[in-house]
Write a protein that holds these residues in place. Structure first.
Motif, PDB file in Angstrom:
ATOM      1  N   MET A 296       0.914  -1.251  -0.106  1.00 58.66           N
ATOM      2  CA  MET A 296      -0.106  -0.030  -0.058  1.00 58.66           C
ATOM      3  C   MET A 296       0.866   1.071  -0.076  1.00 58.66           C
ATOM      4  N   PRO A 297       0.696   2.045  -1.019  1.00 60.08           N
ATOM      5  CA  PRO A 297       1.965   2.910  -1.183  1.00 60.08           C
ATOM      6  C   PRO A 297       1.684   4.272  -0.089  1.00 60.08           C
ATOM      7  N   GLN A 298       2.913   5.069  -0.076  1.00 60.09           N
ATOM      8  CA  GLN A 298       2.928   6.184   0.862  1.00 60.09           C
ATOM      9  C   GLN A 298       1.916   7.242   0.335  1.00 60.09           C
ATOM     10  N   LYS A 299       1.372   7.481  -0.820  1.00 60.63           N
ATOM     11  CA  LYS A 299       0.458   8.459  -1.209  1.00 60.63           C
ATOM     12  C   LYS A 299      -0.725   7.520  -1.880  1.00 60.63           C
ATOM     13  N   LEU A 300      -1.874   7.925  -1.535  1.00 65.77           N
ATOM     14  CA  LEU A 300      -2.987   6.952  -1.965  1.00 65.77           C
ATOM     15  C   LEU A 300      -3.593   7.773  -3.302  1.00 65.77           C
ATOM     16  N   ASP A 301      -3.749   7.199  -4.524  1.00 66.26           N
ATOM     17  CA  ASP A 301      -4.690   7.769  -5.450  1.00 66.26           C
ATOM     18  C   ASP A 301      -5.924   7.207  -5.329  1.00 66.26           C
ATOM     19  N   ASN A 302      -6.741   7.241  -6.213  1.00 70.72           N
ATOM     20  CA  ASN A 302      -8.257   6.960  -6.341  1.00 70.72           C
ATOM     21  C   ASN A 302      -8.470   5.594  -6.340  1.00 70.72           C
ATOM     22  N   ASN A 303      -7.424   4.878  -7.149  1.00 71.10           N
ATOM     23  CA  ASN A 303      -7.397   3.322  -7.210  1.00 71.10           C
ATOM     24  C   ASN A 303      -7.505   2.683  -5.980  1.00 71.10           C
TER      25      ASN A 303
END
Length: 719
Positions: free
Chosen positions: A483-490
């Motif tokens: 789970m990345p450090q910045k979340l996009d809508n996906n």
């Protein structure tokens, strides 16, 4: 003893005298500041000479030179007990002056007057015999050859540059002015009486003299102690054939640390970390040990040389020697040593492991440790250390682990095991059980709190699961957030409606991390794209990820359970210790973290330990306008008998470079160790917290008195 006043010129220009710098002396050590100060003194004399208005021309006192005269055939040999830095610098200056001259007669004057004499017994008739480390470079300069790069050639080049610059700034300055300056540089020459009844022991004099403001190291003092009372020929023979090639050349900058750790092992007692302020104290302890243990210095040399190779295996990250004749065992032992002393960076176990290696390698008097037992012990030590580091535990190790050195014989004879020793310590030195590790790993910020050890841990888990070693030290191997450090809508859709809470709770958790070979390529891609990339990975971690259809809270928790399970399998405890309280419940911790409250006037300040009491008290004083905190900061030695209780980051980081364990012995006023402070500025203050309850109370009482704080305004209550 007699003292005479001479110019440095008169000392060096003696035709029938050769100078011998004995091997106990340190190598040449002057750098740019000292050389520029030397040249500044030369310049002042020259300017005085050129000033027609000055009747009394300036001279300069250049310090003290201590000499012990010996006969060498028909010539004299002056053994330099102290002053070699002054003599060497002056001669390098004269060589530089010679080499900036174009007149061959002036060049010859310097060579024949100062650099060589026909009665010299040294190579090429050179007048001054340098210590082994400096000899080749100095000899090359005298002979107008190109010296190898190093401190001698650096000093020579700097002096040439200064001479040329001085001449270019003032064309009136000539060769003779520089010689006049040397003639007006005065020294007090102390000649030692060789008659024993006079009591002029060169060793005592050497220990007493100030070495030009550069403190003698423990290595310098030990070398002096062993060699100084020998005749100069014997000194050279032992130093050049034994001491230097078998000790100093092997260990180099670690020589002083080696002497301390050797003594810690031999005495099974904790000694202070070597630094400029305690060198003489450590030396006296070392000297007392040698005099009581050995009948003569040669016996001591024979003993200590045995340990150099084993210590080298500890301090060198890579090792090409053969420790075991079995290739597989040899590789495993080397990796375990590297794990303990370079990946985990333990200082506390150096004396103990030095002893283990003696029992493994040298079996004349001791029962021998075989490969299997040594490997088992080192694995137990590695497990002990990494479990404690995950929990942030280091306090007490340096003082207490060394006492286990006197139990190595019991381990070798089967009377006790390593795991029994480590689980029988007091609480603060406990070996954390599986439950304690599970609880910590479930909740901790693994990525940021364990930056020092995270790649090592994940690399060893991978190695354990696949039985294939992973080069986790390679910068191309990185830790990836699934789970990345910045979340996009996906990703927000992937995580569900509670994505913010999940992201905050699990981002740096061990359940959201894997080891990969292509961190920058994965970045913020969607989970499906990451799975496709991970399919190309050779690391086993990917299998726990790519078999999942989604990556959400449940996935993270499941991966977390697997990671914790693998951690416990990689750094395991025997079954009987997995759920046990692995400390001696009958032993009172000499420095327990009591459940305490701090009261300052009517204010109750929340604290968690005695170290916290001291930090919060200092923070109160610092933030209060009524008290002079700078007075405490600037008078630490007066208050605490040590000057490193409160340090700025600029000073602390230099100490940490030579002793990694200090990282966990200092905290900010916010209770953070340095590794948890992002980009600390040089003025950030850190407080020494490796203290007992009694030390905490004593320091608070001292400060209270110093700042005139009413004694009844401070109360520490046990809850």
């Amino acid at each position: 003893m007699k003292t005479e006043s001479h110019s440095i010129n008169d000392v060096l220009a003696k035709n029938a005298t050769s100078f011998f710098i004995p091997p106990f002396q340190r190598a040449y050590a002057w750098g740019k500041p000292e050389i520029e100060r030397f040249f500044s003194d030369i310049s002042r004399i020259i300017e005085s000479e050129l000033d027609a208005n000055q009747q009394d021309k300036q001279e300069h006192f250049f310090g003290t030179i201590v000499i012990k005269e010996e006969k060498a055939g028909f010539a004299n040999k002056s053994v330099i007990i102290d002053g070699q830095q002054r003599l060497t610098t002056t001669l390098l200056f004269l060589i530089a002056l010679r080499d900036t001259e174009t007149d061959p007669h002036k060049q010859e004057f310097i060579t024949n007057t100062y650099l060589i004499n026909n009665s010299s017994t040294f190579q090429d008739k050179i007048k001054l015999k340098q210590v082994t480390k400096d000899w080749e470079a100095y000899k090359a300069l005298v002979n107008k050859s190109q010296p190898n790069p190093g401190i001698i050639s650096n000093a020579y080049e700097l002096l040439k540059k200064l001479i040329n610059e001085k001449r270019s700034l003032n064309p009136k300055i000539n060769f003779e002015h520089f010689i006049i300056a040397i003639q007006r540089m005065n020294v007090a020459v102390i000649f030692l009486d060789e008659r024993p009844f006079k009591g002029e022991d060169p060793q005592i004099i050497f220990e007493t003299l100030n070495s030009l403001g550069k403190p003698l190291t423990l290595s310098d003092l030990v070398r002096n102690f062993v060699l100084l009372n020998m005749e100069s020929n014997n000194q050279s023979d032992i130093y050049e054939k034994t001491w230097y090639p078998k000790i100093e050349e092997v260990l180099q900058d670690y020589t002083s640390e080696f002497f301390r750790d050797y003594l810690q092992y031999k005495t099974a007692s904790s000694l202070k970390v070597v630094n400029d302020s305690n060198t003489k104290e450590l030396y006296q302890q070392f000297k007392d040990f040698v005099e009581n243990k050995f009948t003569n210095h040669n016996e001591f040399i024979d003993d200590i040389i045995r340990y150099v190779k084993w210590y080298k295996w500890i301090i060198n990250e890579t090792n090409i020697d053969t420790i075991s004749k079995n290739n597989s065992n040899d590789k495993e032992i080397k990796e375990l040593l590297r794990n303990i002393f370079h990946d985990i960076k333990s200082e506390a176990f150096k004396p103990f492991v030095l002893g283990l290696l003696e029992y493994h390698q040298y079996s004349t008097e001791n029962p021998r440790l075989n490969d299997e037992l040594l490997i088992s012990i080192l694995k137990t030590i590695r497990t002990y250390l990494i479990r404690r580091r995950v929990l942030g535990l280091t306090q007490g190790e340096n003082k207490n682990i060394v006492t286990l050195c006197n139990r190595i014989n019991d381990i070798a004879t089967g009377k006790v095991s390593m795991i029994e020793l480590l689980t029988n310590m007091f609480y603060k030195l406990r070996l954390p059980n599986d439950s304690e590790m599970e609880a910590a790993l479930r909740s901790m910020n693994f990525y940021e709190e364990l930056k020092q050890y995270s790649k090592f841990i994940l690399g060893k888990i991978e190695e354990h699961n696949t039985k294939v070693s992973v080069d986790f030290r390679d910068q191309r191997i990185t830790i990836e957030h699934i789970m990345p450090q910045k979340l996009d809508n996906n990703w927000k859709a992937e995580l569900g409606k509670n994505y913010e809470e999940i992201h905050k709770k699990y981002l740096h958790n061990i359940g959201n991390l894997i080891l990969t070979e292509f961190n920058s390529e994965i970045g913020n891609k969607s989970f499906n794209e990451k799975k496709m990339q991970l399919n190309q990975s050779s690391l086993n971690y990917r299998l726990d990820i790519i078999n999942r259809n989604v990556w959400n809270e449940q996935s993270i928790i499941e991966h977390q359970k697997n990671m914790i399970k693998w951690f416990l399998e990689t750094f395991p405890l025997p079954d009987q210790y997995k759920d046990k309280n692995n400390w001696n419940t009958n032993t009172v911790d000499p420095d327990p973290d009591a459940n305490v409250e701090l009261h300052i006037f009517d204010k109750i300040i929340e604290v968690n330990s005695w170290q916290d009491v001291f930090i919060k008290f200092l923070k109160y004083v610092k933030e209060s306008p009524n008290y002079d905190f700078d007075n405490i900061l600037n008078n630490q030695y007066k208050l605490f008998k040590r000057d490193d209780v409160i340090l700025k980051w600029s000073s602390l980081k230099k100490l940490i470079e030579s002793n990694r364990d200090l990282e966990n012995r200092y905290k900010t006023f916010d209770g953070k160790t340095c590794c948890k402070v992002k980009d600390p500025n040089d003025d950030l203050l850190f407080v020494h917290i490796n203290i007992s309850a009694s030390t905490c109370i004593s320091r608070i009482a001292t400060i209270t008195e110093e700042i005139f704080l009413p004694s009844d305004s401070i109360k520490i209550k046990l809850k």
